[in-house]
Motif scaffolding. Structure first.
Motif, PDB file in Angstrom:
ATOM      1  N   TRP A  14      55.500 -17.952  -2.394  1.00 19.72           N
ATOM      2  CA  TRP A  14      55.828 -17.056  -1.285  1.00 19.72           C
ATOM      3  C   TRP A  14      57.203 -17.328  -0.651  1.00 19.72           C
TER       4      TRP A  14
ATOM      5  N   PHE B  92      43.178 -14.974  -2.659  1.00 20.36           N
ATOM      6  CA  PHE B  92      44.155 -13.936  -2.365  1.00 20.36           C
ATOM      7  C   PHE B  92      43.959 -13.393  -0.952  1.00 20.36           C
ATOM      8  N   HIS B  93      42.726 -13.126  -0.582  1.00 24.61           N
ATOM      9  CA  HIS B  93      42.438 -12.575   0.738  1.00 24.61           C
ATOM     10  C   HIS B  93      42.754 -13.586   1.842  1.00 24.61           C
TER      11      HIS B  93
ATOM     12  N   CYS C  92      46.564 -13.800   2.164  1.00 25.15           N
ATOM     13  CA  CYS C  92      47.127 -12.621   2.833  1.00 25.15           C
ATOM     14  C   CYS C  92      46.855 -12.640   4.332  1.00 25.15           C
ATOM     15  N   ARG C  93      45.689 -13.102   4.733  1.00 21.87           N
ATOM     16  CA  ARG C  93      45.400 -13.219   6.171  1.00 21.87           C
ATOM     17  C   ARG C  93      46.356 -14.220   6.814  1.00 21.87           C
TER      18      ARG C  93
ATOM     19  N   ASN D  11      50.249 -12.546   6.323  1.00 17.70           N
ATOM     20  CA  ASN D  11      50.375 -11.175   6.808  1.00 17.70           C
ATOM     21  C   ASN D  11      51.484 -10.394   6.095  1.00 17.70           C
ATOM     22  N   PRO D  12      51.307 -10.088   4.809  1.00 17.90           N
ATOM     23  CA  PRO D  12      52.317  -9.338   4.056  1.00 17.90           C
ATOM     24  C   PRO D  12      52.547  -7.945   4.640  1.00 17.90           C
TER      25      PRO D  12
ATOM     26  N   THR E 283      49.327  -4.863   1.499  1.00 15.20           N
ATOM     27  CA  THR E 283      48.383  -5.517   0.584  1.00 15.20           C
ATOM     28  C   THR E 283      47.531  -4.444  -0.067  1.00 15.20           C
TER      29      THR E 283
ATOM     30  N   VAL F 183      44.520  -3.920  -3.298  1.00 15.41           N
ATOM     31  CA  VAL F 183      43.671  -4.454  -4.360  1.00 15.41           C
ATOM     32  C   VAL F 183      43.114  -3.257  -5.116  1.00 15.41           C
TER      33      VAL F 183
ATOM     34  N   GLY G 237      45.499  -7.738  -7.337  1.00 19.38           N
ATOM     35  CA  GLY G 237      45.973  -7.762  -5.968  1.00 19.38           C
ATOM     36  C   GLY G 237      47.493  -7.719  -5.930  1.00 19.38           C
TER      37      GLY G 237
ATOM     38  N   ALA H 241      50.734  -8.093  -2.994  1.00 16.84           N
ATOM     39  CA  ALA H 241      51.167  -8.363  -1.640  1.00 16.84           C
ATOM     40  C   ALA H 241      52.675  -8.206  -1.582  1.00 16.84           C
TER      41      ALA H 241
ATOM     42  N   LYS I 137      56.096  -8.716   0.367  1.00 15.63           N
ATOM     43  CA  LYS I 137      56.625  -9.593   1.414  1.00 15.63           C
ATOM     44  C   LYS I 137      57.404  -8.797   2.434  1.00 15.63           C
TER      45      LYS I 137
END
Length: 79
Positions: free
Chosen positions: A36, A56-57, A60-61, A64-65, A68, A70, A75, A77, A79
């Motif tokens: 990242w 992945f989830h 992402c949490r 915060n991309p 997101t 799926v 998946g 994301a 940036k």
């Protein structure tokens, strides 16, 4: 895990990363967290089989991309 960090350091910034290696929670999260910071603004992190675990989830949490998605286990994301 032995080659990813040195490769990213050598490359500098990257546009995209696709995870499709060992699908354990620990390995997926390690790769996402390692990659990242090297992704360019608007870079894309892709991962196969994101439904196999919550890596992945959870990632992402945490970061915060911008976007997101799926779809059928893949998946993405942004940036």
């Amino acid at each position: 895990s032995e080659k990813l960090q040195p490769l990213l350091t050598k490359l500098g910034r990257i546009d995209m990363f696709l995870h499709d290696s060992e699908h354990t929670y620990e390995n997926m999260l390690y790769e996402f967290e390692t990659v990242w910071p090297f992704l360019k603004r608007r870079g894309l992190l892709l991962s196969d089989d994101v439904k196999w675990n919550n890596a992945f989830h959870d990632f992402c949490r945490k970061v915060n991309p911008s976007l997101t998605v799926v779809f059928n286990g893949l998946g993405a994301a942004l940036k």
